[in-house]
Design an enzyme around this catalytic site. Sequence first.
Site, short mmCIF file in Angstrom:
data_model
loop_
_atom_site.label_atom_id
_atom_site.label_comp_id
_atom_site.label_asym_id
_atom_site.label_seq_id
_atom_site.Cartn_x
_atom_site.Cartn_y
_atom_site.Cartn_z
N GLU A 47 3.53 2.81 1.08
CA GLU A 47 2.33 2.58 1.65
C GLU A 47 1.79 3.73 2.53
O GLU A 47 2.30 4.56 2.91
CB GLU A 47 2.31 1.35 2.60
CG GLU A 47 1.01 1.06 3.32
CD GLU A 47 1.29 -0.33 4.44
OE1 GLU A 47 0.33 -0.89 4.75
OE2 GLU A 47 2.50 0.11 4.94
N ASN A 110 -6.83 -1.00 2.72
CA ASN A 110 -5.43 -0.56 2.48
C ASN A 110 -4.86 -0.65 0.99
O ASN A 110 -4.52 -1.81 0.75
CB ASN A 110 -4.47 -1.22 3.37
CG ASN A 110 -2.98 -0.51 3.63
OD1 ASN A 110 -2.62 -0.11 2.73
ND2 ASN A 110 -2.28 -0.83 4.68
N LYS A 127 -4.49 -4.49 -0.10
CA LYS A 127 -3.68 -5.45 0.72
C LYS A 127 -4.35 -6.66 1.08
O LYS A 127 -5.45 -6.59 1.85
CB LYS A 127 -3.22 -4.45 1.78
CG LYS A 127 -2.09 -5.07 2.58
CD LYS A 127 -1.60 -4.00 3.57
CE LYS A 127 -0.40 -4.69 4.60
NZ LYS A 127 -0.16 -3.64 5.55
N GLU A 146 -4.42 -2.62 11.99
CA GLU A 146 -4.88 -2.70 10.61
C GLU A 146 -5.89 -3.72 10.42
O GLU A 146 -6.82 -3.54 9.53
CB GLU A 146 -3.61 -3.19 9.69
CG GLU A 146 -2.44 -2.19 9.43
CD GLU A 146 -1.93 -2.52 8.42
OE1 GLU A 146 -2.15 -2.87 7.27
OE2 GLU A 146 -0.43 -2.31 8.66
N ASN A 196 5.14 0.81 5.57
CA ASN A 196 5.41 1.50 6.83
C ASN A 196 5.74 0.54 7.93
O ASN A 196 4.99 -0.26 8.37
CB ASN A 196 4.23 2.20 7.22
CG ASN A 196 3.74 3.40 6.57
OD1 ASN A 196 3.47 4.51 6.81
ND2 ASN A 196 4.09 3.47 5.01
#
Length: 314
Positions: A47, A110, A127, A146, A196
């Site tokens: 990622e 993402n 994502k 995020e 990650n």
Amino acid sequence: MPRFINVAAAQLGPIQRADSRRDVVERLLAHLHQAHAMGCQLVVFPELALTTFFPRWYLEDPAELDAFYEREMPGAETRVLFETAARLGVGFYLGYAELALEQGAARRYNTSILVGQDGAIIGKYRKVHLPGHAEHEPWRDFQHLEKRYFEPGPGFDVWRAYGGVIGMALCNDRRWSETYRVMGLQGAEMILLGYNTPVHNPPAPEHDDLSMFHNHLVMQAGAYQNGTWVVGVAKGGKEEGCEMIGGTCIIAPSGEIVAACSTKGDELAIARCDLDLCHSYKTTTFNFDRHRRPDAYGLITSRRGAIEPEHLAA
């Protein structure tokens, strides 16, 4: 007849904020060349593989934030990955931050892509399960923004590629059983999953010592319960003072880890994956048509109909 695919799980060590795209791409190219030398057809990167994990900072300058995103793929600095893949005949999965212009509006995702052995993009995934928080929380040693810097993608798909049915996911997706099941219902035979993950969980530090156990637990369970290969690939090591777990591995449909990295740096874990191994799990213990009871769950079980693997269609 067995359907083998030689897969390289291409773990990366830390990427620091000062590292340029060119520097990072050179590391990815080294993985491609090494994987080719070992007879691999597919390389799986982590990622956000082109940058440091920038959601750990609260960034107020839009230009500073936008520098972490890709506006096109391939772009000027990443095109060499696609050209090299085509020349070597080695495809790849790549996670990155995407800045897309959709109906005149900037959208941030993402994202991961699946690229074929001809260097062409086969599919894109955005994502779904975004972790962390949306506002600055100064009490943390590092942020996990995020929810501020990305919006969730629309859902999970699968693609016919590499002689089988391939799905994609990213990081926190791996913790949710729905991720594997929705793709399992579409016939997934291999799920590619970059992540990650920090060792330290600020809201729940009591989980820290279990971070690697939980990492492998969810991927092994997802593989076994859906009769699919799972390739989980990390960015590991100390990145900008934040320790990342590593733990890259390739998991068989039995739930067994068949290959794994032993460091937290740049490293390949390689396995010869027989996609037909999925068959014995999908047609016995986890034969969804015979044994599942969606009528008892009260849930919408799939976003779209299943893709039946070609070897079962007859």
